[in-house]
Motif scaffolding. Structure first.
Motif, PDB file in Angstrom:
ATOM      1  N   GLN A 127       0.847  -1.190   0.000  1.00 53.73           N
ATOM      2  CA  GLN A 127       0.000   0.000   0.000  1.00 53.73           C
ATOM      3  C   GLN A 127       0.883   1.240   0.000  1.00 53.73           C
ATOM      4  OE1 GLN A 127      -3.442   0.188   2.500  1.00 53.73           O
ATOM      5  NE2 GLN A 127      -3.355   2.406   2.595  1.00 53.73           N
ATOM      6  N   ILE A 128       0.563   2.162  -0.888  1.00 51.32           N
ATOM      7  CA  ILE A 128       1.331   3.394  -1.023  1.00 51.32           C
ATOM      8  C   ILE A 128       0.385   4.572  -0.838  1.00 51.32           C
ATOM      9  CG2 ILE A 128       2.704   4.801  -2.614  1.00 51.32           C
ATOM     10  CD1 ILE A 128       3.626   2.107  -3.864  1.00 51.32           C
ATOM     11  N   ASP A 129       0.735   5.456   0.097  1.00 46.11           N
ATOM     12  CA  ASP A 129      -0.042   6.666   0.359  1.00 46.11           C
ATOM     13  C   ASP A 129       0.593   7.823  -0.407  1.00 46.11           C
ATOM     14  OD1 ASP A 129      -1.671   5.288   2.236  1.00 46.11           O
ATOM     15  OD2 ASP A 129      -0.144   5.585   3.775  1.00 46.11           O
ATOM     16  N   VAL A 130      -0.216   8.506  -1.205  1.00 45.19           N
ATOM     17  CA  VAL A 130       0.257   9.665  -1.967  1.00 45.19           C
ATOM     18  C   VAL A 130      -0.185  10.919  -1.219  1.00 45.19           C
ATOM     19  CG1 VAL A 130       0.202  10.847  -4.193  1.00 45.19           C
ATOM     20  CG2 VAL A 130       0.006   8.344  -4.113  1.00 45.19           C
ATOM     21  N   PRO A 131       0.762  11.708  -0.727  1.00 44.55           N
ATOM     22  CA  PRO A 131       0.385  12.908   0.020  1.00 44.55           C
ATOM     23  C   PRO A 131      -0.448  13.882  -0.824  1.00 44.55           C
ATOM     24  CG  PRO A 131       2.712  12.408   0.317  1.00 44.55           C
ATOM     25  CD  PRO A 131       2.208  11.519  -0.780  1.00 44.55           C
ATOM     26  N   ALA A 132      -1.295  14.647  -0.167  1.00 43.43           N
ATOM     27  CA  ALA A 132      -2.183  15.585  -0.867  1.00 43.43           C
ATOM     28  C   ALA A 132      -1.463  16.844  -1.311  1.00 43.43           C
ATOM     29  CB  ALA A 132      -3.355  15.955   0.051  1.00 43.43           C
ATOM     30  N   ASP A 133      -0.312  17.139  -0.705  1.00 49.12           N
ATOM     31  CA  ASP A 133       0.345  18.414  -0.991  1.00 49.12           C
ATOM     32  C   ASP A 133       1.566  18.317  -1.914  1.00 49.12           C
ATOM     33  OD1 ASP A 133       1.907  17.030   0.809  1.00 49.12           O
ATOM     34  OD2 ASP A 133       2.362  18.795   2.046  1.00 49.12           O
ATOM     35  N   ILE A 134       1.699  17.214  -2.645  1.00 47.32           N
ATOM     36  CA  ILE A 134       2.846  17.068  -3.549  1.00 47.32           C
ATOM     37  C   ILE A 134       2.510  17.642  -4.934  1.00 47.32           C
ATOM     38  CG2 ILE A 134       3.873  15.124  -2.363  1.00 47.32           C
ATOM     39  CD1 ILE A 134       2.159  14.229  -5.470  1.00 47.32           C
ATOM     40  N   ASP A 135       3.559  17.890  -5.729  1.00 44.81           N
ATOM     41  CA  ASP A 135       3.370  18.376  -7.091  1.00 44.81           C
ATOM     42  C   ASP A 135       2.683  17.321  -7.947  1.00 44.81           C
ATOM     43  OD1 ASP A 135       4.855  20.628  -6.389  1.00 44.81           O
ATOM     44  OD2 ASP A 135       6.712  19.877  -7.286  1.00 44.81           O
ATOM     45  N   PRO A 136       1.591  17.667  -8.618  1.00 46.80           N
ATOM     46  CA  PRO A 136       1.014  16.729  -9.571  1.00 46.80           C
ATOM     47  C   PRO A 136       1.874  16.725 -10.838  1.00 46.80           C
ATOM     48  CG  PRO A 136      -0.225  18.766  -9.576  1.00 46.80           C
ATOM     49  CD  PRO A 136       0.813  18.900  -8.503  1.00 46.80           C
ATOM     50  N   GLY A 137       1.712  15.701 -11.659  1.00 41.85           N
ATOM     51  CA  GLY A 137       2.440  15.657 -12.931  1.00 41.85           C
ATOM     52  C   GLY A 137       2.930  14.265 -13.269  1.00 41.85           C
ATOM     53  N   ASN A 138       3.918  14.220 -14.151  1.00 39.17           N
ATOM     54  CA  ASN A 138       4.482  12.965 -14.633  1.00 39.17           C
ATOM     55  C   ASN A 138       5.498  12.410 -13.632  1.00 39.17           C
ATOM     56  OD1 ASN A 138       4.168  14.764 -17.423  1.00 39.17           O
ATOM     57  ND2 ASN A 138       3.392  12.683 -17.537  1.00 39.17           N
TER      58      ASN A 138
END
Length: 158
Positions: free
Chosen positions: A122-133
């Motif tokens: 399971q990997i949690d993606v923080p809400a405040d990171i840069d979106p993109g590639n």
């Protein structure tokens, strides 16, 4: 006495030859494999993931002798670099400078050294990171040190 020495030497040479052949037969020369094309593998090439959410990495790993560990490396591709393992092209956003990119490096030891292992993490993606590639790199290593890598291009969306 000379006959005994002669036969002893011949026996020792024969035993060494057989032992060397057996050891050569047992040497692992195959790299492990990473299956990212199965139905329940995730992420796949060009997958999108929403920031602030979690997802489960899933892949089948295998080796002819025994698996040792696998690792995950997620890093931005805002500069459009590539890895030789990537397959196919995805939507590429404009080159940009990272402000707060998502970075994850995680290594997992595979218990009991099986020949086949269904990896799930399971990997949690923080809400405040840069979106993109981003690149999602998978590496698997077997017990003798052989390793294989797969690189997948993904996008993290707002």
């Amino acid at each position: 006495m000379k006959t005994i020495k002669k036969y002893t030497i011949i026996t020792v040479i024969f035993a060494m030859t057989v032992a060397c052949r057996k050891n050569k037969e047992n040497i692992d020369t195959e790299k492990p494999t990473i299956a990212i094309d199965t139905e329940n593998a995730f992420p796949k090439q060009c997958s999108t993931i929403k920031r602030g959410t979690s997802f489960t990495f899933s892949s089948t790993l295998s080796d002819n002798v025994a698996l040792g560990s696998y690792s995950i490396n997620i890093h931005h591709n805002f500069d459009h670099h590539s890895h030789s393992t990537e397959i196919g092209e995805c939507i590429i956003e404009a080159i940009k400078k990272p402000v707060k990119p998502f970075v994850l490096v995680k290594t997992v030891n595979i218990p009991a050294q099986p020949q086949r292992y269904n990896a799930e993490l399971q990997i949690d993606v923080p809400a405040d990171i840069d979106p993109g590639n981003y690149h999602f790199m998978i590496q698997v290593t077997d017990l003798t040190g052989w390793s294989s890598q797969k690189g997948i291009s993904i996008r993290i969306l707002e």
